[in-house]
Design an enzyme around this catalytic site. Structure first.
Site, short mmCIF file in Angstrom:
data_model
loop_
_atom_site.label_atom_id
_atom_site.label_comp_id
_atom_site.label_asym_id
_atom_site.label_seq_id
_atom_site.Cartn_x
_atom_site.Cartn_y
_atom_site.Cartn_z
N GLU A 149 10.63 6.70 -0.37
CA GLU A 149 11.12 6.13 -1.65
C GLU A 149 11.89 7.17 -2.44
O GLU A 149 11.52 8.34 -2.43
CB GLU A 149 9.92 5.61 -2.45
CG GLU A 149 9.25 4.43 -1.75
CD GLU A 149 7.91 4.06 -2.37
OE1 GLU A 149 7.56 4.57 -3.45
OE2 GLU A 149 7.21 3.25 -1.74
N ALA A 187 0.83 -1.21 0.00
CA ALA A 187 0.00 0.00 0.00
C ALA A 187 0.86 1.26 0.00
O ALA A 187 1.22 1.77 -1.07
CB ALA A 187 -0.95 -0.05 1.19
N ARG A 188 1.20 1.75 1.16
CA ARG A 188 2.09 2.89 1.28
C ARG A 188 3.04 2.63 2.44
O ARG A 188 2.63 2.13 3.50
CB ARG A 188 1.29 4.17 1.58
CG ARG A 188 0.56 4.76 0.40
CD ARG A 188 1.53 5.41 -0.59
NE ARG A 188 0.84 6.06 -1.69
CZ ARG A 188 0.56 5.50 -2.87
NH1 ARG A 188 0.92 4.25 -3.12
NH2 ARG A 188 -0.06 6.19 -3.81
N HIS A 210 8.46 -0.47 -5.44
CA HIS A 210 7.13 0.10 -5.75
C HIS A 210 6.70 -0.32 -7.17
O HIS A 210 6.49 0.52 -8.04
CB HIS A 210 7.14 1.62 -5.60
CG HIS A 210 5.76 2.18 -5.39
ND1 HIS A 210 5.49 3.21 -4.54
CD2 HIS A 210 4.57 1.85 -5.93
CE1 HIS A 210 4.20 3.50 -4.56
NE2 HIS A 210 3.62 2.68 -5.42
C1 8YV Z 1 1.89 3.44 -9.14
C2 8YV Z 1 0.62 3.77 -6.89
O1 8YV Z 1 3.18 2.91 -9.08
O2 8YV Z 1 -1.57 3.65 -7.73
C3 8YV Z 1 -0.82 4.10 -6.89
O3 8YV Z 1 -1.22 4.88 -6.01
O4 8YV Z 1 1.31 4.14 -6.01
C4 8YV Z 1 1.24 2.92 -7.92
O5 8YV Z 1 0.41 1.93 -8.34
C5 8YV Z 1 2.02 4.84 -9.49
O6 8YV Z 1 0.88 5.59 -9.30
C6 8YV Z 1 2.46 4.93 -10.92
O7 8YV Z 1 2.60 6.21 -11.30
#
Ligand code: 8YV
Length: 317
Positions: A264, A234-235, A282
């Protein structure tokens, strides 16, 4: 004249980039030597922004884009966008909701399997030529069985459900926690995260980070215990990283599979030497199929907003 669009992160799908170039005058900020000066010169012309889920967009940058009509997030996490400010300006902030669910859930399963079965450590053992040197079975410790292990899901959104379905196919009993019980789902709710951890062999973090941080701390990790695994797709900031590092160093949990980190691309150096930790960069949504679908949703959101319509996947309008 083609509308001007500011892009904060690269998109890795050539056909999506080609279509963006066809429809818009693209301003790729990540290619600029001096992004700040670039915004000062071109900011006033920007009608749309494309950003990544992790990058989002700050209020201060939006304030420098007076003609902005839409923020299209190429992702599902909107925690890095100042949504309240966007709302106050009537700006649609869109996401690629639904497009990456399956991939992120697949990554969670991959991390769970890799961590419990020591896939990374044993890959290094074989590649390093250690197998012929240490052919005796005891050279490698026994791994842990994934099938049937008790899984706790933190955050039963789209991804959490897709993970629950997948581990269900492995015969794993599933419980979940969320802000509140979700009616009509097959899995048992546990309001208390510490209790969920106590009742789980693996805890899989799938929650949105808009309203939460540091959910998984030392108390949760101690409840998970020395035979428990933590997976996070997730985060990073949902986990207290210092607590996690300490728990792993002291073997107070068995292992961790991590795709996301608090800062990150920086990963706590202590994790790099740990054989019971599987690390990714990620990458959960980083497949050709999903990134193409996400890119198409970004194109759709821009087109809808710039045509004066409410974008179908707007969170704020
Ligand atoms: C992507 C993400 O790597 O969807 C999200 O919130 O963190 C990831 O899936 C990212 O947004 C790609 O730009």
């Amino acid at each position: 004249m083609k509308p001007h669009i500011l892009q904060l992160n690269p998109i890795l799908v050539p056909s999506i980039n080609a279509r963006l170039d066809e429809l818009y005058t693209m301003h790729r900020l990540f290619e600029q030597a001096d992004p700040d000066a670039y915004i000062a010169t071109h900011g006033a012309a920007m009608r749309g922004v494309i950003t990544g889920g992790h990058t989002g967009i700050s209020r201060s940058l939006m304030e420098r884009l007076p003609a902005l009509e839409v923020v299209a997030v190429n992702g599902v996490g909107t925690d890095a966008v100042d949504l309240a400010y966007a709302r106050s300006r009537g700006l649609p902030v869109t996401g690629t909701f639904g497009a990456l669910t399956e991939d992120v859930a697949d990554m969670a399963l991959g991390l769970l399997l890799a961590t419990c079965r020591h896939l990374g450590a044993v890959d290094r053992f074989v590649r390093g030529g250690l197998w012929p040197k240490f052919p005796q079975p005891g050279a490698l410790p026994l791994a842990r069985r994934v099938s049937g292990m008790r899984v706790g899901i933190v955050g039963l959104g789209r991804v959490g459900r897709a993970v629950a379905e997948r581990v269900g196919a492995f015969g794993c009993p599933v419980r979940y926690t969320d802000l509140k019980e979700i009616p009509g789902v097959a899995w048992a709710f546990e309001a208390d995260l510490v209790q969920l951890a106590r009742d789980s062999d693996a805890l899989i973090v799938c929650a949105a980070a808009d309203q939460a941080r540091d959910l998984v701390d030392a108390a949760v990790l101690d409840a998970l215990g020395p035979r428990g695994f933590l997976i996070n797709v997730a985060r990073g900031r949902l986990v207290k990283e210092a607590d996690l590092v300490r728990a792993l160093q002291e073997r107070r949990i068995a292992g961790a599979g991590l795709d996301v980190f608090a800062d990150e691309p920086n990963v706590p150096p202590a994790l790099l030497d740990m054989d019971n930790v599987m690390l990714q960069a990620h990458r959960a949504s980083a497949t050709e199929e999903t990134r193409a679908a996400m890119g198409q949703m970004v194109l759709d959101s821009l087109a809808q907003a710039l045509a004066g319509e409410r974008p179908a996947h707007s969170l704020t309008t």
